[in-house]
Design a protein around this motif. Structure first.
Motif, PDB file in Angstrom:
ATOM      1  N   LEU A  28       3.217 -12.234  -7.662  1.00  0.00           N
ATOM      2  CA  LEU A  28       2.759 -10.846  -7.587  1.00  0.00           C
ATOM      3  C   LEU A  28       3.365 -10.077  -6.426  1.00  0.00           C
ATOM      4  CD1 LEU A  28      -1.033 -11.396  -8.381  1.00  0.00           C
ATOM      5  CD2 LEU A  28       0.757 -10.604  -9.920  1.00  0.00           C
ATOM      6  N   GLY A  29       4.372 -10.636  -5.779  1.00  0.00           N
ATOM      7  CA  GLY A  29       4.990  -9.985  -4.625  1.00  0.00           C
ATOM      8  C   GLY A  29       5.528  -8.603  -4.939  1.00  0.00           C
ATOM      9  N   LYS A  30       6.140  -8.441  -6.087  1.00  0.00           N
ATOM     10  CA  LYS A  30       6.711  -7.149  -6.470  1.00  0.00           C
ATOM     11  C   LYS A  30       5.658  -6.193  -7.035  1.00  0.00           C
ATOM     12  CE  LYS A  30      11.228  -9.104  -7.235  1.00  0.00           C
ATOM     13  NZ  LYS A  30      12.288  -9.425  -8.160  1.00  0.00           N
ATOM     14  N   GLN A  31       4.474  -6.710  -7.314  1.00  0.00           N
ATOM     15  CA  GLN A  31       3.407  -5.895  -7.890  1.00  0.00           C
ATOM     16  C   GLN A  31       2.352  -5.504  -6.856  1.00  0.00           C
ATOM     17  OE1 GLN A  31       3.609  -4.878 -11.006  1.00  0.00           O
ATOM     18  NE2 GLN A  31       5.450  -6.073 -11.377  1.00  0.00           N
ATOM     19  N   ALA A  32       2.680  -5.612  -5.578  1.00  0.00           N
ATOM     20  CA  ALA A  32       1.697  -5.391  -4.510  1.00  0.00           C
ATOM     21  C   ALA A  32       1.110  -3.987  -4.534  1.00  0.00           C
ATOM     22  CB  ALA A  32       2.318  -5.673  -3.150  1.00  0.00           C
ATOM     23  N   GLU A  33       1.853  -3.016  -5.012  1.00  0.00           N
ATOM     24  CA  GLU A  33       1.355  -1.632  -5.044  1.00  0.00           C
ATOM     25  C   GLU A  33       0.763  -1.250  -6.389  1.00  0.00           C
ATOM     26  OE1 GLU A  33       1.143   0.199  -2.312  1.00  0.00           O
ATOM     27  OE2 GLU A  33       1.964  -1.524  -1.257  1.00  0.00           O
ATOM     28  N   HIS A  34       0.646  -2.214  -7.298  1.00  0.00           N
ATOM     29  CA  HIS A  34       0.056  -1.924  -8.611  1.00  0.00           C
ATOM     30  C   HIS A  34      -1.419  -1.578  -8.424  1.00  0.00           C
ATOM     31  CE1 HIS A  34      -1.449  -2.626 -12.693  1.00  0.00           C
ATOM     32  NE2 HIS A  34      -0.192  -2.378 -13.081  1.00  0.00           N
ATOM     33  N   PRO A  35      -1.925  -0.580  -9.154  1.00  0.00           N
ATOM     34  CA  PRO A  35      -3.331  -0.164  -8.976  1.00  0.00           C
ATOM     35  C   PRO A  35      -4.347  -1.291  -9.199  1.00  0.00           C
ATOM     36  CG  PRO A  35      -2.135   1.456 -10.280  1.00  0.00           C
ATOM     37  CD  PRO A  35      -1.213   0.306 -10.069  1.00  0.00           C
ATOM     38  N   LEU A  36      -4.086  -2.187 -10.151  1.00  0.00           N
ATOM     39  CA  LEU A  36      -5.021  -3.290 -10.389  1.00  0.00           C
ATOM     40  C   LEU A  36      -5.071  -4.243  -9.199  1.00  0.00           C
ATOM     41  CD1 LEU A  36      -6.962  -4.823 -12.223  1.00  0.00           C
ATOM     42  CD2 LEU A  36      -4.971  -6.011 -13.174  1.00  0.00           C
ATOM     43  N   VAL A  37      -3.909  -4.557  -8.638  1.00  0.00           N
ATOM     44  CA  VAL A  37      -3.862  -5.452  -7.480  1.00  0.00           C
ATOM     45  C   VAL A  37      -4.556  -4.801  -6.282  1.00  0.00           C
ATOM     46  CG1 VAL A  37      -2.330  -6.622  -5.848  1.00  0.00           C
ATOM     47  CG2 VAL A  37      -1.775  -6.611  -8.283  1.00  0.00           C
ATOM     48  N   LEU A  38      -4.342  -3.515  -6.082  1.00  0.00           N
ATOM     49  CA  LEU A  38      -5.014  -2.802  -4.988  1.00  0.00           C
ATOM     50  C   LEU A  38      -6.527  -2.771  -5.203  1.00  0.00           C
ATOM     51  CD1 LEU A  38      -2.537   0.172  -4.494  1.00  0.00           C
ATOM     52  CD2 LEU A  38      -2.815  -1.851  -3.044  1.00  0.00           C
ATOM     53  N   HIS A  39      -6.938  -2.547  -6.445  1.00  0.00           N
ATOM     54  CA  HIS A  39      -8.370  -2.525  -6.765  1.00  0.00           C
ATOM     55  C   HIS A  39      -9.011  -3.892  -6.501  1.00  0.00           C
ATOM     56  CE1 HIS A  39     -12.027  -1.340  -8.895  1.00  0.00           C
ATOM     57  NE2 HIS A  39     -11.952  -2.493  -9.533  1.00  0.00           N
ATOM     58  N   LEU A  40      -8.355  -4.955  -6.978  1.00  0.00           N
ATOM     59  CA  LEU A  40      -8.890  -6.303  -6.747  1.00  0.00           C
ATOM     60  C   LEU A  40      -8.911  -6.648  -5.266  1.00  0.00           C
ATOM     61  CD1 LEU A  40      -7.241  -8.298  -9.668  1.00  0.00           C
ATOM     62  CD2 LEU A  40      -9.634  -7.613  -9.456  1.00  0.00           C
ATOM     63  N   GLY A  41      -7.869  -6.258  -4.542  1.00  0.00           N
ATOM     64  CA  GLY A  41      -7.820  -6.525  -3.111  1.00  0.00           C
ATOM     65  C   GLY A  41      -8.909  -5.816  -2.337  1.00  0.00           C
ATOM     66  N   ARG A  42      -9.350  -4.679  -2.861  1.00  0.00           N
ATOM     67  CA  ARG A  42     -10.396  -3.927  -2.172  1.00  0.00           C
ATOM     68  C   ARG A  42     -11.803  -4.413  -2.518  1.00  0.00           C
ATOM     69  NH1 ARG A  42     -11.376   2.582  -1.934  1.00  0.00           N
ATOM     70  NH2 ARG A  42     -13.237   2.418  -0.667  1.00  0.00           N
ATOM     71  N   TYR A  43     -12.049  -4.715  -3.786  1.00  0.00           N
ATOM     72  CA  TYR A  43     -13.414  -5.008  -4.216  1.00  0.00           C
ATOM     73  C   TYR A  43     -13.736  -6.485  -4.422  1.00  0.00           C
ATOM     74  CZ  TYR A  43     -13.818  -0.023  -4.819  1.00  0.00           C
ATOM     75  OH  TYR A  43     -13.835   1.321  -4.587  1.00  0.00           O
ATOM     76  N   LEU A  44     -12.753  -7.334  -4.581  1.00  0.00           N
ATOM     77  CA  LEU A  44     -13.030  -8.744  -4.833  1.00  0.00           C
ATOM     78  C   LEU A  44     -13.623  -9.477  -3.625  1.00  0.00           C
ATOM     79  CD1 LEU A  44     -12.935 -10.532  -7.270  1.00  0.00           C
ATOM     80  CD2 LEU A  44     -10.661 -11.258  -6.615  1.00  0.00           C
TER      81      LEU A  44
END
Length: 116
Positions: A28-44
């Motif tokens: 997921l290194g190239k997907q770090a700015e994807h909205p789903l990854v950001l959402h999971l990083g914030r709420y998980l």
């Protein structure tokens, strides 16, 4: 089992553990700015912490039978949860809160506060 076999098992287990930690970052290194990854990083992380708190307090019944019940492990559990809450609100450091809260709980239990 020889020492060589034991060491080889340990190395294989260590590599497998390391790989399971590294693969998500590599994939997921190239997907770090994807909205789903950001959402999971914030709420998980807070969601996982909430699940752990609910699991830890699953058997605590403070008002069982219509009266205050702090028997068995109730008082140390309640005090440790209060320590964790105060520390986390004050310092905003989850590791510090968890380590000190766990230490307080274990100290109270070892000193016999859970005997009733």
């Amino acid at each position: 089992m020889s020492h060589l076999e034991l060491i080889s098992y340990i190395v294989v287990c260590a590599l497998a553990t390391f790989a399971t930690r590294v693969v998500p970052f590599a994939a997921l290194g190239k997907q770090a700015e994807h909205p789903l990854v950001l959402h999971l990083g914030r709420y998980l992380p807070p969601a996982v912490m909430l699940v752990l708190v609910i699991y830890a307090l699953r058997e605590f019944r403070p008002l069982e039978g219509g009266q205050l019940n702090v028997a068995a492990n109730g008082l140390p559990m309640l005090l440790a949860a209060l320590v964790v809450t105060i520390l986390h609100v004050w310092r905003r450091n989850a590791l510090l809160s968890i380590v000190i809260g766990t230490g307080c709980y274990m100290l109270m239990v070892q000193l016999g506060w859970s005997q009733g």
